[in-house]
Scaffold this motif. Sequence first.
Motif, PDB file in Angstrom:
ATOM      1  N   PRO A  12      62.917  48.582  52.764  1.00  0.00           N
ATOM      2  CA  PRO A  12      63.491  48.436  51.397  1.00  0.00           C
ATOM      3  C   PRO A  12      64.793  48.951  50.904  1.00  0.00           C
ATOM      4  O   PRO A  12      65.815  48.491  50.408  1.00  0.00           O
TER       5      PRO A  12
ATOM      6  N   ASP B  38      62.707  54.592  48.266  1.00  0.00           N
ATOM      7  CA  ASP B  38      61.842  53.790  48.338  1.00  0.00           C
ATOM      8  C   ASP B  38      60.419  54.506  48.786  1.00  0.00           C
ATOM      9  O   ASP B  38      59.482  53.833  48.946  1.00  0.00           O
TER      10      ASP B  38
ATOM     11  N   ASP C 186      62.116  52.077  44.400  1.00  0.00           N
ATOM     12  CA  ASP C 186      61.681  50.665  44.547  1.00  0.00           C
ATOM     13  C   ASP C 186      60.117  50.885  45.066  1.00  0.00           C
ATOM     14  O   ASP C 186      59.926  51.420  46.163  1.00  0.00           O
TER      15      ASP C 186
ATOM     16  N   ASP D  83      63.500  43.869  48.264  1.00  0.00           N
ATOM     17  CA  ASP D  83      64.579  45.018  48.733  1.00  0.00           C
ATOM     18  C   ASP D  83      65.817  44.482  47.952  1.00  0.00           C
ATOM     19  O   ASP D  83      66.709  45.316  47.459  1.00  0.00           O
TER      20      ASP D  83
ATOM     21  N   HIS E 191      66.014  45.068  44.360  1.00  0.00           N
ATOM     22  CA  HIS E 191      66.480  46.475  43.974  1.00  0.00           C
ATOM     23  C   HIS E 191      67.941  46.659  44.225  1.00  0.00           C
ATOM     24  O   HIS E 191      68.696  47.368  43.322  1.00  0.00           O
TER      25      HIS E 191
END
Length: 299
Positions: A39, A132, A154, A245, A248
């Motif tokens: 991520p 993350d 995230d 991902d 974000h």
Amino acid sequence: MKILCIGHVAYDITIPMEQYPIENTKNRVSSRVECGGGPASNAAYLLGKWGLETYIAGMIGNDLYGKRIKKEFEEVGVNTTYLEMNYEQETTSSFIIANKETGTRTVFTYRPNSIKMKPITLTFEPDLILVDGQEVELSKEIIKKYPNAISVIDAGRATPEIIELAKLVNYTVCSKEFAESVTNMTIDYEKPNTLRELYRKMESIFKNNIVVTLESKGALYQYHKQVKMMPSIKVKAVDSTGAGDLFHGAFVYGLAKNMSYEEIIKLSNVTGALSVTKIGGRFSAPSREEIKKVYHDFE
């Protein structure tokens, strides 16, 4: 603007298939896609590709996968000073089946529980921090040390550690699964009140800015005290790996560029949607030129 991304660094091997394989059968495939993943890692890759000063903090092994990941970052200008190379551990690996018929993916990740980054001392002051939840203690330390930095999480999995970390940041940008698990509520798109109630419950828990990604449906957010859902663009999905991902990554880009909140949500939606039209999480990161074809106001 200096951006620090902290978290999961992996090497993805994706097998595209026309449909999900049947159990206990042998399947021969004609292609596979290999690239870095994770991520925060994929977000950092996108930010570097789009020209922002980006640093990645995570762990790789001293092996072929780790060296390939490091090279990928450097090719797009991501600073790897804080990418720890562990000589006793293998690089985390993920094996992914991409069902081209539905655009969904099934992921198997191998990461020993013993993998944990050592403390780091930054030689710069970050303006934005994206975490993350993989390196929880390091993330908490950095967020507390740099309170003036804008922090984003995230939040994909509703573990106690990630929930705790989400309470420390300025922006909790989470998956639908995370939001439903934390609130013990279920979104019903036919009943708009379920969206409002879930958002209010999330707000009461985290007390920060919240965005819930809804995959092909777009994103749930609040603007001028109104809970709203911004739809995504319509695309033909072949592989959803990395879409969240890259959402974000685009979100952090928008913050760095001082875009308006709704412009940031729109950019993030477009970025995530375009990514699912290609195979492979990191390699599906759209270029600025590809974004501009859909989002004409993008700078």
